[in-house]
Design an enzyme around this catalytic site. Sequence first.
Site, PDB file in Angstrom:
ATOM      1  N   GLU A   1      34.279 -29.687  28.617  1.00  0.00           N
ATOM      2  CA  GLU A   1      35.099 -28.343  28.311  1.00  0.00           C
ATOM      3  C   GLU A   1      35.070 -28.072  26.667  1.00  0.00           C
ATOM      4  OE1 GLU A   1      39.082 -28.626  29.231  1.00  0.00           O
ATOM      5  OE2 GLU A   1      39.557 -30.439  27.967  1.00  0.00           O
TER       6      GLU A   1
ATOM      7  N   GLY B   1      40.553 -22.686  34.875  1.00  0.00           N
ATOM      8  CA  GLY B   1      41.678 -22.521  34.167  1.00  0.00           C
ATOM      9  C   GLY B   1      42.258 -21.146  34.837  1.00  0.00           C
ATOM     10  N   GLY B   2      42.109 -20.065  34.122  1.00  0.00           N
ATOM     11  CA  GLY B   2      42.835 -19.113  34.478  1.00  0.00           C
ATOM     12  C   GLY B   2      42.444 -18.264  35.626  1.00  0.00           C
TER      13      GLY B   2
ATOM     14  N   ASN C   1      42.564 -25.721  37.504  1.00  0.00           N
ATOM     15  CA  ASN C   1      43.744 -26.303  36.690  1.00  0.00           C
ATOM     16  C   ASN C   1      44.830 -25.346  36.616  1.00  0.00           C
ATOM     17  OD1 ASN C   1      45.521 -28.013  35.011  1.00  0.00           O
ATOM     18  ND2 ASN C   1      43.968 -27.694  33.253  1.00  0.00           N
ATOM     19  N   TRP C   2      45.956 -25.470  37.055  1.00  0.00           N
ATOM     20  CA  TRP C   2      46.676 -24.503  37.179  1.00  0.00           C
ATOM     21  C   TRP C   2      47.890 -24.497  35.788  1.00  0.00           C
ATOM     22  CZ3 TRP C   2      49.524 -24.068  42.615  1.00  0.00           C
ATOM     23  CH2 TRP C   2      48.749 -23.537  43.459  1.00  0.00           C
ATOM     24  N   LYS C   3      47.725 -25.543  35.132  1.00  0.00           N
ATOM     25  CA  LYS C   3      48.519 -25.666  33.702  1.00  0.00           C
ATOM     26  C   LYS C   3      50.056 -25.476  34.233  1.00  0.00           C
ATOM     27  CE  LYS C   3      44.234 -24.704  31.353  1.00  0.00           C
ATOM     28  NZ  LYS C   3      43.628 -24.018  29.956  1.00  0.00           N
TER      29      LYS C   3
ATOM     30  N   GLU D   1      43.953 -29.773  25.821  1.00  0.00           N
ATOM     31  CA  GLU D   1      45.472 -29.263  25.431  1.00  0.00           C
ATOM     32  C   GLU D   1      46.491 -30.658  25.346  1.00  0.00           C
ATOM     33  OE1 GLU D   1      44.802 -24.981  27.846  1.00  0.00           O
ATOM     34  OE2 GLU D   1      45.979 -26.689  28.802  1.00  0.00           O
TER      35      GLU D   1
ATOM     36  N   HIS E   1      42.479 -33.741  28.811  1.00  0.00           N
ATOM     37  CA  HIS E   1      42.212 -32.420  28.643  1.00  0.00           C
ATOM     38  C   HIS E   1      42.600 -32.087  27.264  1.00  0.00           C
ATOM     39  CE1 HIS E   1      42.805 -27.943  28.998  1.00  0.00           C
ATOM     40  NE2 HIS E   1      42.265 -27.929  30.239  1.00  0.00           N
TER      41      HIS E   1
ATOM     42  N   SER F   1      36.854 -21.037  30.189  1.00  0.00           N
ATOM     43  CA  SER F   1      36.692 -19.847  30.758  1.00  0.00           C
ATOM     44  C   SER F   1      35.567 -19.249  31.843  1.00  0.00           C
ATOM     45  CB  SER F   1      36.428 -18.635  29.464  1.00  0.00           C
ATOM     46  OG  SER F   1      37.490 -18.838  28.685  1.00  0.00           O
TER      47      SER F   1
ATOM     48  N   GLY G   1      40.294 -20.739  27.518  1.00  0.00           N
ATOM     49  CA  GLY G   1      41.145 -19.556  27.431  1.00  0.00           C
ATOM     50  C   GLY G   1      40.944 -18.501  26.301  1.00  0.00           C
TER      51      GLY G   1
END
Length: 329
Positions: free
Chosen positions: A238, A305-306, A80-82, A168, A166, A284, A244
Amino acid sequence: ANDERQVLGPKNPFILYFTPHVIFRSRLKRTNPSTYKMKLSSGLLLLALGSTNAFVTDKLLSARSVSTELFARKPFITGNWKLNPQTKAEAVDLARGIAASITDKSPCDVALFVPFPFIGTVAEIVGDKVIIGAETVTPELKGAFTGGISPPMLKSMGIEWSLAGHSERRVLYQEADEFINAQCKMLIEHDMNVVLCIGETLEEFEKDLVGPVCEIQLKKNLAGIDAKDMDKVTIAYEPVWAIGTGKVATPEIAQSVHEKIRAILKDMYGEKIAQDTRVLYGGSVSPESVDGLLAKPDIDGALVGGASLDAESFGRIINFQTSETPVEA
């Protein structure tokens, strides 16, 4: 004498061996190997012990009476590049690097959920190596919904996957369970697929509310979705407190929650769908943590994610490694 039986079919490339003391599995060679998960119980061992010519029928292999389960859920690694990267050129370089890390020996399906402006470009670069999906979707077909992206718009570009729920989006954009449910139903109505994200906050985790939170979210978000359409649904657990933050639920914690999720799905849709549905872990995930997580029987992949913003790191996650050891009675 040992009794040998091949479990046929492209999804079950195993030979099962039965001896008086040990049941174990041996992988058949395939052009595109995948990792599959198997559970063998002592009930089947007792059956084998009853005869030196123990022959396990298809009925017995699937019978709950001996608590034997043979699953073939292919691992699924998703990124997921966000709100990243910042330019088209950076997206192109990242997509090329990720695609280059995928070989015929990679043990999983791979998907990337990318920002809308980059979807077409990234899809062209990765070709059929990677599934490309949207990070969100509007549960409307057309009209006065400024900024909205409908399922038919995505599908017209060859995009057939989207995230929904998600954390966020739930928090920053206040997307409620009813909205997320509408997203899921709209995607499925257009013969598309959804990765439904669920999970608890740190406060809920510390109060041992993980099970109830996941149950409420699953039942609300999947309301009105028929069993026949559950093959279009992937679940991503999640824990919000791990997204994150660098904190990762231990493999044991994640496995216990995934077991609860399957139990909820079983209550909602029955045993078969509960066992067929892929349940991913997100929070993470890193090259250092992926092997331990994917070694667990109910963790079928990851929502990353990251680490998905670094081609080398994400490539290592895609090509995760888990050890296969004999299953002893």
